[in-house]
Design a protein around this motif. Structure first.
Motif, PDB file in Angstrom:
ATOM      1  N   ARG A 161      -4.421   3.475  -3.598  1.00 45.66           N
ATOM      2  CA  ARG A 161      -5.857   3.187  -3.528  1.00 45.66           C
ATOM      3  C   ARG A 161      -6.632   3.982  -4.564  1.00 45.66           C
ATOM      4  N   GLY A 209      -2.588  -2.268  -7.748  1.00 43.87           N
ATOM      5  CA  GLY A 209      -3.719  -1.655  -7.075  1.00 43.87           C
ATOM      6  C   GLY A 209      -5.002  -2.375  -7.433  1.00 43.87           C
ATOM      7  N   ARG A 225       0.838  -1.202   0.000  1.00 42.04           N
ATOM      8  CA  ARG A 225       0.000   0.000   0.000  1.00 42.04           C
ATOM      9  C   ARG A 225       0.872   1.252   0.000  1.00 42.04           C
ATOM     10  N   GLU A 238      -9.913  -5.402   0.062  1.00 44.00           N
ATOM     11  CA  GLU A 238     -10.649  -4.825   1.181  1.00 44.00           C
ATOM     12  C   GLU A 238     -11.970  -5.579   1.390  1.00 44.00           C
TER      13      GLU A 238
END
Length: 422
Positions: free
Chosen positions: A169, A196, A136, A284
């Motif tokens: 993100r 991503g 990330r 997620e």
């Protein structure tokens, strides 16, 4: 049956980087191959120099002027299966071990580097000499997680090859300005690939276009997250990625729409499947599991398919493991693939996803090998715990599993001394 590589020196890593300390030549004796042959394997530098019948390769060469001192080591691998080393094609080391913590893990450089290094060494101990972790960047994370991975990568040189995928993100609109800047900086710092999850951006198509621009500018591959649940969106994604193929990887595709495998087959992209639970922190939310028969559908369509762990005890899978043989076992036990294809998914197919050359136990190939206790590939997947890992021609890890029983069994069963350990 004997084979030898062409004459000529092969440069390997500094012997001082090898914690188990043998010289530039390594002789592995009595190893069983997946096809059933029992062979000796001689390694010179970072390449397999020769493979022959047991006892046919002769003694190790001596040091000049000291005929009784050899330049390498001899390792007896009777009772072991010798295989191309597996690779970890999809990991998230910056979140590894976080499920066991009472609060979100601290993001200090020292803590991040420690956890990334521990995760990489855990995977190496299972046999993965090449590894790719998604990292990330942007938002509150900045570039700190990537910097920790790059620090760990430098510390692991000579032990394992670690790749980093920079994963912003957001990329589109005003909200994505930080992500765009951070992505380009990450690729300049040394990230291996751009990645991503386009589905998390308000404009998935725009996300992909911006990512492709950054990847072309940096001349690097793309490795994206997607559930692949929407067939039309997947087709648009595959079309947008066409200019960069075959340097494109998608995963985990756990909710792949029925019939959409043909889209992937014609697009030229590779898929990395996550057999443990089909999810990872890159998507997620709670993993949705895997549609039964999906792997068979992908292989029937001839989509290049690798397998990875996806999680090492993080929030997406608190019991996640970093063992490539576990991933192969799950594919074989679920009858998605036969044992040979299942192992290939975590070995040469995974290496291809990482842009690495294939490995065979044959002369001239890279000396990236895993010796695992077992008499066959099926036996190794069923319970091969004792392992020896060779990276760049050096033994970089050993795991010895010892099983003992109380002396109450009267039957004359084989003991470990007979090669029956696990």
């Amino acid at each position: 049956m004997d084979s030898a590589a062409p004459d000529g020196p092969h440069s390997g890593p500094d012997p001082a980087a090898n914690p188990l300390g043998h010289g530039p030549v390594l002789l592995l004796t009595g190893a069983r191959l997946a096809d059933g042959r029992v062979v000796d394997v001689r390694i010179s530098g970072d390449r397999i120099q020769a493979v022959g019948t047991v006892g046919s390769l002769g003694p190790l060469p001596a040091l000049p002027g000291a005929p009784t001192v050899t330049t390498g080591a001899r390792i007896d691998l009777r009772g072991y299966l010798l295989l191309p080393a597996p690779a970890e094609a999809h990991a998230h080391y910056d979140s590894a071990f976080s499920a066991a913590l009472p609060a979100p893990p601290p993001d200090t450089p020292a803590d991040l580097t420690r956890r990334v290094t521990e995760a990489a060494l855990t995977s190496l101990g299972y046999g993965a000499t090449a590894q790719r972790t998604h990292v990330r960047i942007g938002d509150v994370h900045g570039l700190h997680p990537l910097e920790a991975v790059l620090t760990a990568r430098q510390a692991l040189r000579g032990l394992a090859d670690l790749q980093a995928v920079a994963m912003p993100r957001l990329l589109t609109g005003r909200a994505g300005a930080d992500g765009r800047a951070q992505l380009r900086e990450a690729l300049k710092l040394g990230a291996t690939a751009a990645g991503g999850c386009p589905e998390l951006d308000p404009d998935p198509a725009g996300y992909v276009q911006l990512l492709l621009e950054a990847a072309r500018e940096a001349d690097c591959p793309v490795d994206l997250h997607t559930t692949a649940a929407d067939a039309a969106q997947l087709a648009r994604l595959a079309s947008a990625l066409a200019p960069l193929r075959p340097r494109v990887t998608l995963g985990p595709c756990g909710a792949l729409a029925r019939g959409a495998s043909t889209v992937l087959a014609t697009s030229g992209v590779r898929v990395v499947w996550l057999p443990q639970n089909g999810g990872c922190t890159g998507l997620e939310g709670r993993p949705s599991g895997q549609r039964p028969g999906l792997v068979r559908e992908l292989t029937a369509a001839r989509v290049p398919l690798a397998a990875g762990s996806g999680a090492l005890r993080d929030q997406s899978n608190p019991v996640g493991r970093a063992d490539p043989l576990e991933s192969a076992y799950l594919l074989a036990a679920g009858r998605e693939l036969d044992p040979e294809a299942a192992y290939d998914a975590v070995a040469n197919q995974a290496r291809a996803a990482l842009g690495l050359p294939p490995v065979r136990v044959d002369a001239g190939f890279p000396a990236e090998l895993l010796a695992v206790r077992g008499d066959s590939l099926a036996g190794a997947l069923a319970g091969g715990h004792s392992r020896l890992v060779v990276h760049s021609g050096r033994v970089v890890s050993r795991t010895s599993a010892v099983r003992e029983f109380a002396d109450t069994v009267a039957l004359a069963l084989p003991r470990q001394s007979d090669g029956a350990d696990c």
